[in-house]
Design a protein around this motif. Structure first.
Motif, mmCIF file in Angstrom:
data_model
loop_
_atom_site.group_PDB
_atom_site.id
_atom_site.type_symbol
_atom_site.label_atom_id
_atom_site.label_comp_id
_atom_site.label_asym_id
_atom_site.label_seq_id
_atom_site.Cartn_x
_atom_site.Cartn_y
_atom_site.Cartn_z
ATOM 1 N N SER A 1 0.732 -1.183 0.029
ATOM 2 C CA SER A 1 -0.113 -0.078 0.009
ATOM 3 C C SER A 1 0.820 1.180 -0.271
ATOM 4 C CB SER A 1 -0.810 0.167 1.256
ATOM 5 O OG SER A 1 -1.839 -1.025 1.158
ATOM 6 N N SER B 1 -11.563 -6.403 3.061
ATOM 7 C CA SER B 1 -10.865 -5.681 2.322
ATOM 8 C C SER B 1 -9.407 -6.247 1.995
ATOM 9 C CB SER B 1 -10.638 -4.495 2.729
ATOM 10 O OG SER B 1 -11.998 -3.796 3.155
ATOM 11 N N LEU C 1 -8.246 -6.808 -2.128
ATOM 12 C CA LEU C 1 -7.617 -5.618 -2.545
ATOM 13 C C LEU C 1 -6.326 -5.658 -2.059
ATOM 14 C CD1 LEU C 1 -10.369 -2.887 -1.301
ATOM 15 C CD2 LEU C 1 -10.061 -4.146 -3.489
ATOM 16 N N ASP C 2 -5.435 -4.925 -2.823
ATOM 17 C CA ASP C 2 -3.952 -4.638 -2.561
ATOM 18 C C ASP C 2 -3.508 -3.501 -2.959
ATOM 19 O OD1 ASP C 2 -3.768 -4.999 -5.205
ATOM 20 O OD2 ASP C 2 -2.985 -6.772 -5.240
ATOM 21 N N GLY C 3 -2.515 -2.744 -2.733
ATOM 22 C CA GLY C 3 -1.817 -1.605 -3.021
ATOM 23 C C GLY C 3 -2.714 -0.434 -2.602
ATOM 24 N N TRP C 4 -2.915 0.470 -3.386
ATOM 25 C CA TRP C 4 -3.515 1.798 -2.665
ATOM 26 C C TRP C 4 -4.949 1.617 -2.436
ATOM 27 C CZ3 TRP C 4 -7.817 4.047 -4.968
ATOM 28 C CH2 TRP C 4 -8.116 3.794 -6.262
ATOM 29 N N GLU C 5 -5.597 0.602 -3.133
ATOM 30 C CA GLU C 5 -7.072 0.150 -2.755
ATOM 31 C C GLU C 5 -7.293 -0.443 -1.519
ATOM 32 O OE1 GLU C 5 -7.696 -2.569 -5.986
ATOM 33 O OE2 GLU C 5 -8.893 -0.736 -7.544
ATOM 34 N N ALA C 6 -6.359 -1.383 -1.101
ATOM 35 C CA ALA C 6 -6.186 -1.835 0.218
ATOM 36 C C ALA C 6 -6.176 -0.682 1.196
ATOM 37 C CB ALA C 6 -5.282 -2.887 0.247
ATOM 38 N N THR D 1 -6.479 2.543 1.049
ATOM 39 C CA THR D 1 -7.627 3.385 1.254
ATOM 40 C C THR D 1 -8.674 2.769 1.911
ATOM 41 O OG1 THR D 1 -7.398 4.282 -1.137
ATOM 42 C CG2 THR D 1 -9.545 4.528 0.031
ATOM 43 N N ALA D 2 -9.136 1.549 1.739
ATOM 44 C CA ALA D 2 -10.113 0.834 2.648
ATOM 45 C C ALA D 2 -9.652 0.786 4.006
ATOM 46 C CB ALA D 2 -10.225 -0.620 2.037
#
Length: 428
Positions: A64, A118, A122-127, A129-130
């Motif tokens: 992230s 989440s 999800l991974d990266g910036w999506e994870a 953010t969540a």
């Protein structure tokens, strides 16, 4: 146990409301243990998804970026502050307050579960953010429960046993945290990382539910609905004091820049993980360090605070600078000698410094503020620090835009400013 509570500095955060009169306190057999067991569950649950240690490690694992990790502590503080500004006085109007602790605990269980879901998908910036959005709501629920806790304890636990209760909750939670760290280190290091994450989240969810159920079982008599005042009301009244009191302004600035110590903690975790390429056993070591620091930091710093809380604030700033320099030096060691075991003491030092920072600033404000105007000073200080917290939410992007060296130097600069404003404080 009262002496233990005092030694461990287990007093609750100061509030704006007037204390509950003793005639409204009614002891019911079993309330002590119900409250203590609730505390055991909630303390361990907090460590399983800690924004200071566990969550930064997990966000680093899912890629992230340090920017999101840098938001964790500021959003935690901001989320905890908002309910205190908005609802603390309103909660006092309700004759039964235990539900204002239990229901937020159930909400926290749901939010932790959503974090796990989440991270599964999800991974990266999506994870990232969540997780930070869910943490904000998680912290808001925690803020509501913290407002209610003192009143429930005041109504259900007699004055002579409150220190014992806080000592039991803190000691039991600390022991369980140490056990969790040992399990993570010895038994889960070979597990698939996502399996470990889901285990942490799943256990934390169950623990929050249990904590809420134990708290609902507390037998609380209706009553004691007077004395409610919101910190927002106190804040408005306190602005005139801020204009007149130079020492209060210096204290707020010193406290704000001293926040460099807790703000640095998630980045220390990430630096340790990435520098040593440690598995989840490394996280176990950090959790063990967290448990040790929680149990020994306040007794260690307590004697200093009794002599001079102002000098302790200065000492903690120097301690924090030294800690940052050690981490900076670790980054330049030959990779062949960098190890999680060598880095763990640096995490312990940071957590010890954090305990000293909290103890010193709370002691100074308590000693410095006039007794009749103390609620004004408390509300004003907490609110302004909350506003400062918003400004620090993007601090992690310094590491992304530049590097960790610059970020550590930024923290050192904050601590130097804290030393300057602390030096200008009056001795009390």
């Amino acid at each position: 146990m009262d002496k233990v509570a005092k030694l461990l500095n287990l007093e609750l955060e100061l509030r704006s409301c007037e204390p509950i009169a003793e005639e409204h306190c009614e002891e019911v057999p079993g309330n002590f243990l119900k409250n203590a067991f609730s505390g055991f569950c909630s303390k361990l649950a907090e460590q399983l998804v800690s924004p200071n240690v566990t969550l930064p490690w997990i966000l680093s694992l899912v890629g992230s970026g340090s920017g999101f990790s840098g938001m964790l502590v500021p959003l935690k503080n901001l989320g905890s502050l908002l309910p205190q500004l908005a609802v603390s006085g309103a909660i006092r109007k309700y004759p039964l307050r235990k539900y204002f602790w239990a229901i937020p605990a159930f909400i926290q269980a749901i939010l932790v579960m959503l974090m796990g879901i989440s991270l599964m998908f999800l991974d990266g910036w999506e994870a990232g953010t969540a997780v930070v959005v869910l943490l904000l709501f998680f912290s808001m629920a925690s803020g509501v429960s913290s407002v209610a806790f003192k009143d429930v304890m005041g109504k259900t636990i007699p004055k002579g046993k409150r220190g014992q209760l806080l000592a039991w909750r803190a000691t039991g939670g600390g022991i369980l945290t140490l056990i969790f760290g040992l399990v993570l280190y010895f038994f889960l290091n070979s597990w698939d990382p996502m399996a470990v994450i889901l285990l942490l989240v799943g256990v934390a969810t169950i623990l929050w539910i249990l904590a809420g159920l134990f708290f609902i079982l507390i037998k609380e008599a209706p009553g004691a609905t007077d004395g409610g005042r919101t910190p927002l009301q106190e804040f408005k009244a306190g602005l005139s004091i801020l204009k007149k009191d130079t020492n209060l302004r210096n204290f707020i600035l010193a406290r704000a820049f001293l926040m460099a110590i807790p703000l640095a903690q998630p980045f220390f975790v990430i630096i340790g993980k990435e520098s040593t390429q440690a598995s989840f056993s490394g996280l176990g070591i950090f959790v063990i360090a967290s448990g040790i620091a929680a149990m020994v930091s306040s007794p260690f710093w307590g004697k200093f605070a009794d002599r001079s809380s102002r000098k302790l604030m200065l000492l903690i700033s120097v301690f924090g600078i030294f800690n940052c320099l050690l981490v900076l030096g670790f980054m330049y060691l030959n990779p062949s000698i960098q190890s999680i075991y060598l880095f763990a003491p640096l995490i312990l030092l940071n957590m010890m410094a954090h305990g000293g920072a909290r103890l010193s600033r709370k002691t100074y404000l308590t000693d410095f503020a006039p007794e009749k105007e103390r609620p004004l000073y408390i509300s004003l200080s907490n609110t302004l620090i909350g506003l400062f917290t918003i400004l620090t939410a993007g601090i992690g992007f310094i590491a992304e835009w530049f590097n960790y060296d610059i970020l550590l130097l930024f923290f050192i600069g904050m601590l130097l400013l804290s030393m300057y404003w602390t030096y200008r404080l009056k001795e009390v």
